[in-house]
Design a protein around this motif. Structure first.
Motif, short mmCIF file in Angstrom:
data_model
loop_
_atom_site.label_atom_id
_atom_site.label_comp_id
_atom_site.label_asym_id
_atom_site.label_seq_id
_atom_site.Cartn_x
_atom_site.Cartn_y
_atom_site.Cartn_z
N ARG A 323 0.84 4.99 12.38
CA ARG A 323 2.22 5.46 12.59
C ARG A 323 3.13 4.25 12.58
O ARG A 323 2.90 3.30 13.31
N LEU A 324 4.12 4.27 11.71
CA LEU A 324 5.04 3.15 11.60
C LEU A 324 6.41 3.64 12.08
O LEU A 324 7.08 4.40 11.39
N PRO A 325 6.81 3.23 13.29
CA PRO A 325 7.93 3.88 13.97
C PRO A 325 9.23 3.89 13.16
O PRO A 325 9.90 4.92 13.08
N THR A 326 9.59 2.80 12.55
CA THR A 326 10.86 2.76 11.83
C THR A 326 10.73 3.41 10.46
O THR A 326 11.52 4.27 10.08
N LEU A 327 9.69 3.03 9.73
CA LEU A 327 9.53 3.55 8.36
C LEU A 327 9.37 5.07 8.34
O LEU A 327 9.87 5.73 7.44
N ASP A 328 8.69 5.59 9.36
CA ASP A 328 8.46 7.03 9.38
C ASP A 328 9.76 7.83 9.43
O ASP A 328 9.81 8.98 9.05
N GLY A 329 10.82 7.19 9.91
CA GLY A 329 12.09 7.90 10.03
C GLY A 329 13.01 7.74 8.82
O GLY A 329 14.13 8.25 8.83
N VAL A 330 12.55 7.01 7.82
CA VAL A 330 13.42 6.69 6.69
C VAL A 330 12.73 7.07 5.40
O VAL A 330 11.50 6.89 5.28
N ARG A 331 13.46 7.62 4.43
CA ARG A 331 12.83 7.89 3.14
C ARG A 331 12.52 6.56 2.45
O ARG A 331 13.39 5.70 2.32
N HIS A 332 11.26 6.38 2.08
CA HIS A 332 10.88 5.11 1.49
C HIS A 332 9.72 5.33 0.53
O HIS A 332 9.11 6.39 0.50
N SER A 333 9.42 4.29 -0.25
CA SER A 333 8.32 4.39 -1.21
C SER A 333 7.54 3.09 -1.21
O SER A 333 8.11 2.00 -1.24
N TRP A 334 6.21 3.24 -1.13
CA TRP A 334 5.32 2.09 -1.29
C TRP A 334 4.98 1.97 -2.77
O TRP A 334 4.62 2.95 -3.42
N VAL A 335 5.09 0.73 -3.28
CA VAL A 335 4.85 0.51 -4.70
C VAL A 335 3.77 -0.56 -4.85
O VAL A 335 3.80 -1.58 -4.14
N LEU A 336 2.80 -0.29 -5.70
CA LEU A 336 1.79 -1.31 -6.02
C LEU A 336 2.29 -2.14 -7.18
O LEU A 336 2.93 -1.63 -8.11
N LEU A 337 1.99 -3.43 -7.12
CA LEU A 337 2.38 -4.34 -8.21
C LEU A 337 1.11 -4.93 -8.82
O LEU A 337 0.02 -4.80 -8.29
N GLY A 338 1.32 -5.65 -9.95
CA GLY A 338 0.23 -6.43 -10.51
C GLY A 338 -0.88 -5.60 -11.14
O GLY A 338 -0.65 -4.49 -11.61
N SER A 339 -2.09 -6.15 -11.11
CA SER A 339 -3.20 -5.53 -11.85
C SER A 339 -3.54 -4.15 -11.28
O SER A 339 -4.00 -3.28 -12.02
N LEU A 340 -3.34 -3.94 -9.98
CA LEU A 340 -3.60 -2.61 -9.43
C LEU A 340 -2.60 -1.60 -9.98
O LEU A 340 -2.94 -0.44 -10.20
N ALA A 341 -1.36 -2.04 -10.18
CA ALA A 341 -0.35 -1.15 -10.76
C ALA A 341 -0.77 -0.76 -12.18
O ALA A 341 -0.60 0.37 -12.60
N ARG A 342 -1.34 -1.71 -12.91
CA ARG A 342 -1.79 -1.44 -14.28
C ARG A 342 -3.15 -0.75 -14.31
O ARG A 342 -3.69 -0.49 -15.39
N ARG A 343 -3.74 -0.50 -13.16
CA ARG A 343 -5.07 0.09 -13.03
C ARG A 343 -6.14 -0.72 -13.74
O ARG A 343 -7.05 -0.17 -14.38
N GLU A 344 -6.01 -2.04 -13.66
CA GLU A 344 -7.06 -2.89 -14.23
C GLU A 344 -7.34 -4.08 -13.32
O GLU A 344 -7.36 -5.21 -13.78
N PRO A 345 -7.61 -3.81 -12.04
CA PRO A 345 -7.90 -4.92 -11.14
C PRO A 345 -9.29 -5.49 -11.41
O PRO A 345 -10.11 -4.83 -12.04
#
Lengths: 603, 208
Positions: A323-345
């Protein structure tokens, strides 16, 4: 029964139980003796017990072939019990063996959370006796021959009626058309909802159905089916024809080959984790799983895709557990970067993340503090954060939507400002994990027309800055001194030039999605590359990615820390020659694009 | 006339039957005068030993525990002062043995002590009893030269089985139960299905 209590208290998964739970455990143990050759666990029958070898040895038989030996203290069956899947393997006594049979211990222990399933020797793979070469490429087979007929039911059929028909038809699921779309009911739904009394047997089946059901195209490969199951943590997919009409059902048990089992097991363990420590335990299965996939001849790029899907599931689970007290109250998005984003880690790859929130707020610092908490969880799970600062608690990588847009516009307008090119490139490899609509704001400006030729030229120059080592005719340019003397950095010299060009194509085309190979093929469709160039680069990527993955897999197997350096002398002549040709071909494409890039840009 | 306790149909395959594997500790080895001071019982059901169904009880004897017996099992009169007398546990014993086939190591000892204890209720053991010592002799796993009963502990070790607390009624009953699983499983190599009467016949034929 002190003998068994003492014995079990020394074996995972039971070695952390307290004395009371050990007594409960021993009270449920049944002792059974097997003659040599007798079947302990039959293939394909649902398990209600796990087993621990007390004396003797059991052998694990996969399609007639002995793949593992279990000795005193080894547990077997727990993974299948946890996954709720029937074992696709047979276990029989290798010699006369005394075994302890134990019903699902989670059901009767006071502290089932102390069961250390992840610490149980994973068995096959670690002590694999045989490897089967003919499995190569099998996952590329079409899934058509595994498809099973559909059992249809009506939305208002009773749960009892459908359960009976599923049982009578020896099926494990049924499909139902509902007002909200196509639904699926599986044996797991019955176990979870009906057996616990949450849904009555007279309720309409509709209330039990998952809508919409996940689908897969009939002409897809088995690998695609597997990947979709792993991504979503399900064991059934509806197979649809070109018109989107259901034609059959694909079940995990039918894909039940080694390469299918293990990712699904990790996925089940992730889904079942109730706190970060359990999640960390589940994560420890990941490296072995990757080794398993490699040993079973699964293509390297496919292993990367499964790896990325598992990491996605881990981060999603961590987000649900913490549970993340501040983030849970705000619309937000987690984004992966790099090789994981390209699905080739690669097994060694960092987890690079970014954070976007919807509206400007004065709580930015508190949200970054929350993000740091979550990243700490990922570190507990064994992941390394980005060494270059691409982490969701870094102010550069955690901003409001408008902040991200303004920054990206600034980089485009003046590519000479500090880090503009680096950050543009980093953001171009991004894939939203939560709230995708919001997460896409990182790359929204990629589609804008404000980009100058100067910006694209600067990005290309940057991408072409990664040069393959082709300076020597007879041998590669290798590091001459230092820690890696005599070695070649395959990542910087081999992967980065192709990944960089593909990323440039993504930015020019305004589409951040896709793997390197998918981007290269898109480049050919856009006219940025000739079909031949795209094939050359894609083939080069596959070759080098495969070599790197193999290198890191062997390091995991040997218990060493993987790196990206290889010694050319360790490659056989053919592989060395192939690599040299690959480097040369990549360099040629680079030179050609460098000269003619401007003419290649779409109208 | 004393009534025998009920036993399962001798034609029952052993994997479908229930056994009660019993071990006694006594005040001494005089079969006519010495008394039971503890018993351990282990059930074998469907060729499996459920560890949750084991029974261990101590009994207060009416005569002293002989010094030689104490050196074997370590139970002194003082340890048994709070235990119930044999009469209080007979119902429990009858319940354990009824409908099951009695198994013991050197079973003639158990038979003698149990029959004498049961006499006060007008009962005695069923005719069929299985003796693991005899099964060991039949399997040529007993050291025949000594002329004595084969040691339970040595037999278990020789077969690679875990040995549970020796000279404790429950520990020995459990080791005996494991021995039964092994020996019956081995007899299945030549006799399938292996029935209770097969176990009984071999037991009789090789009795000491």
């Amino acid at each position: 029964m002190k003998e068994f209590a003492d014995f079990l208290s020394e074996q995972p998964p039971f070695d952390a139980l307290d004395a009371d739970d050990l007594a409960r455990l021993v009270a449920r143990v049944e002792v059974e003796y097997f003659a040599a050759g007798a079947t302990v666990i039959a293939e394909g029958e649902p398990l209600e017990h796990l087993w621990v070898v007390r004396t003797g040895a059991l052998e694990v038989v996969d399609r007639g072939e002995v793949v593992d030996l279990l000795g005193p203290g080894d547990a077997f069956g727990h993974l299948w019990l946890l996954a709720g899947l029937p074992p696709p393997l047979r276990v029989r006594a290798h010699e006369e063996s005394l075994c302890l049979r134990i019903p699902d211990p989670r059901a009767f222990l006071a502290r089932p959370d102390l069961l250390r399933f992840a610490a149980v020797n994973p068995g096959p793979g670690v002590r694999r006796l045989a490897r089967v070469a003919d499995r190569l490429g099998r996952t590329d087979e079409p899934l058509a021959r595994l498809v099973r007929p559909i059992l249809w039911c009506d939305a208002d059929d009773s749960v009892r009626d459908v359960a009976e028909r599923i049982g009578a038809g020896q099926q494990s699921c049924a499909l139902v058309r509902t007002g909200a779309g196509l639904g699926i009911v599986t044996d797991l739904d019955f176990r979870r909802a009906v057996a616990t009394g949450r849904v009555g047997v007279d309720a309409p089946i509709e209330v039990l159905a998952t809508v919409p059901a996940l689908t897969v195209e009939a002409d897809a490969t088995q690998a695609t089916g597997l990947l979709r199951m792993v991504e979503h943590g399900v064991h059934h997919l509806v197979v649809v024809d070109a018109a989107g009409q259901p034609t059959g059902v694909l079940r995990a048990v039918d894909l039940a080959q080694v390469e299918v089992r293990d990712p699904l097991l990790v996925r089940s363990a992730i889904g079942a984790a109730t706190d970060i420590d359990e999640l960390a335990d589940a994560c420890r299965l990941l490296p072995t799983t990757l080794v398993e996939l490699w040993d079973n001849g699964v293509p390297a790029t496919h292993i990367g895709a499964v790896h990325a899907a598992i990491v996605d599931a881990i981060v999603r689970r961590a987000l649900r557990l913490h549970r993340l007290p501040t983030l849970d109250g705000v619309r937000h998005s987690w984004v992966l970067l790099g090789s994981l984003a390209r699905r080739e880690p690669l097994p060694l790859s960092d987890v690079d993340t970014a954070l976007v929130w919807a509206t400007d707020t004065d709580k930015a610092d508190a949200m970054r503090a929350d993000a740091r908490e979550l990243l700490r969880d990922l570190q507990i799970c064994g992941f390394t954060l980005c060494g270059n600062g691409a982490n969701a608690h870094n102010p550069v990588f955690s901003q409001s939507r408008s902040g991200w847009l303004a920054a990206a516009r600034g980089w485009q307008r003046d590519p000479t400002q500090e880090n503009a090119l680096l950050l543009s490139a980093m953001v171009a490899d991004s894939r939203p994990l939560t709230d995708p609509e919001l997460g896409r704001s990182l790359t929204e400006t990629m589609r804008s027309h404000t980009r100058s030729g100067q910006f694209l030229r600067a990005l290309l120059t940057d991408a072409l800055g990664w040069r393959p080592p082709v300076g020597f005719i007879r041998d590669f340019v290798i590091e001459h001194t230092g820690e890696h003397g005599g070695q070649l950095d395959l990542k910087a010299g081999g992967l980065a030039p192709v990944v960089g060009l593909a990323r440039w194509i993504a930015i020019v085309g305004g589409d951040a999605s896709g793997t390197t190979i998918e981007r290269l093929h898109r480049g050919a469709a856009l006219g940025l590359l000739s079909a031949d160039e795209a094939e050359t680069l894609a083939g080069g990527f596959e070759n080098i990615y495969g070599l790197l993955l193999h290198h890191e897999i062997e390091a995991i197997r040997a218990g060493e820390t993987p790196d990206t350096y290889i010694s050319p002398k360790d490659l056989d002549t053919l592989a060395r020659r192939h690599l040299r040709e690959t480097f040369r071909a990549i360099a040629l494409v680079q030179t050609s694009i460098d000269r003619s890039w401007h003419y290649r840009l779409p109208g | 006339m004393t009534a025998r306790l009920s036993t399962p149909d001798p034609r029952t395959p052993w994997r479908e039957a229930e056994f009660c594997v019993l071990d006694l500790e006594t005040t001494g080895l005089d079969l006519r005068r010495d008394e039971i001071i503890s018993y351990g019982a282990v059930i074998v059901r469907h060729a499996r030993i459920p560890c949750g169904d084991v029974v261990y009880r101590q009994v207060r004897p009416s005569r002293p525990v002989s010094a030689s017996a104490v050196t074997v099992h370590g139970l002194r009169a003082a340890d048994l002062a709070d235990a119930p007398p044999i009469d209080d546990v007979l119902n429990d014993l009858i319940g354990l043995l009824s409908g099951r086939l009695l198994v013991a190591h050197a079973a003639w000892v158990e038979r003698a002590f149990l029959d004498r204890a049961l006499r006060s209720r007008g009962r005695r053991l069923g005719r069929l009893v299985v003796d693991t010592a005899a099964l060991l002799r039949a399997a040529r796993l007993a050291d025949s030269a000594t002329g004595r009963e084969p040691s339970l502990e040595a037999a278990a070790q020789r077969l690679g089985l875990p040995v549970h607390t020796p000279h404790h009624a429950l520990g020995d009953a459990f080791t005996t139960a494991e021995l039964l699983l092994v020996l019956a499983t081995r007899m299945e190599r030549t006799t399938r299905p292996l029935r209770l009467r097969d176990l009984y016949r071999v037991s009789q034929h090789h009795s000491a």
